[in-house]
Design a protein around this motif. Structure first.
Motif: not given
Length: 258
Positions: A120-148
């Motif tokens: 379970v990541l914070g936004f900044n770490e999730a974004r850092r990992r996403i931006q470090a990926q290359t086009s050949k990498d699989s992306n497993y990170i999921i973002a779930v947003r709940e509206h209150l």
């Protein structure tokens, strides 16, 4: 590394194992709606199956299960996701989509199938990992947003790339047989639980909509249009459904550097 449950991420901002919810004081073997504090929002399950939302509801509503501090028994009907896997599942190699996950036995509509667990990541770490990926990498990170109701948005980022469970092998489909529901047991950090959207036959591949739009938006709002620039960055979808969007969903907010 295999883990059936969510674990704290590398940034250490969120501990999904922390117990923050009080338990109910029910002394019965199974809690009763409107009497149990965990069921104040209504009944969650009926014979292990997730109760469908009313037709007037456009969005998936979160589920709160009884927890370790509750006085009810382990057989309480409000304890489903926390019991873990109940079906025999198999990881297999697909023709075009890499690894996939299928069931070896029949699964009835509404039954809990598996959790999408990982760090379970914070936004900044999730974004850092996403931006470090290359086009050949699989992306497993999921973002779930709940509206209150207050207008606030709660975000949960889960990454099973390094630590996770069999949920990481689930492929996307534009017409999936699973849908995701945030289920809370001990704390506000939800378990990302996948339930059967229909009866599923033995041998059938399991899939869900990576965008979260399936069964979670009014019909008129399900259409998702992308710019040509977005499409150049996206990966093709091979789900083969009648309504295939041609590309896998992606979350552009995690690519923004601002």
């Amino acid at each position: 590394q295999y883990s059936p449950d969510n674990v704290p991420g590398a940034d250490g901002d969120i501990d999904p194992t922390e117990i923050t919810f009080p338990g109910c004081s029910c002394l019965t073997s199974s809690c009763v709606v409107h009497v149990c504090s965990c069921l104040c929002r209504g009944e969650n399950y009926n014979s292990l199956c997730l109760r469908p939302t009313g037709k007037e509801e456009e969005y998936t509503r979160p589920v709160f299960e009884c927890n370790v501090l509750c006085r009810c028994g382990e057989s309480c009907q409000n304890r489903v996701v926390q019991r873990g896997l109940q079906f025999r599942l198999e990881v297999f190699k697909t023709e075009k989509k890499g690894w996939g996950l299928r069931t070896l036995e029949f699964i009835a509509k509404g039954r809990f199938v598996c959790e999408y667990a990982g760090e379970v990541l914070g936004f900044n770490e999730a974004r850092r990992r996403i931006q470090a990926q290359t086009s050949k990498d699989s992306n497993y990170i999921i973002a779930v947003r709940e509206h209150l109701h207050s207008g606030q948005v709660m975000e949960t980022f889960v990454d099973p790339t390094y630590i996770g469970n069999i949920g990481r092998f689930l492929n996307h489909s534009c017409e999936p047989n699973l849908f995701m529901v945030p289920v809370r047991v001990d704390s506000m950090v939800p378990k990302l639980a996948l339930f059967a959207a229909t009866d599923i036959s033995a041998g059938e591949e399991l899939s869900y909509d990576y965008s979260g739009r399936f069964r979670n938006l009014p019909v008129t709002s399900r259409e998702h249009k992308s710019s040509e620039e977005d499409n150049r960055l996206r990966k093709p979808c091979y789900c083969g459904s009648r309504t295939c969007a041609s590309f896998l969903p992606w979350d552009s907010s995690l690519f923004s550097i601002s």
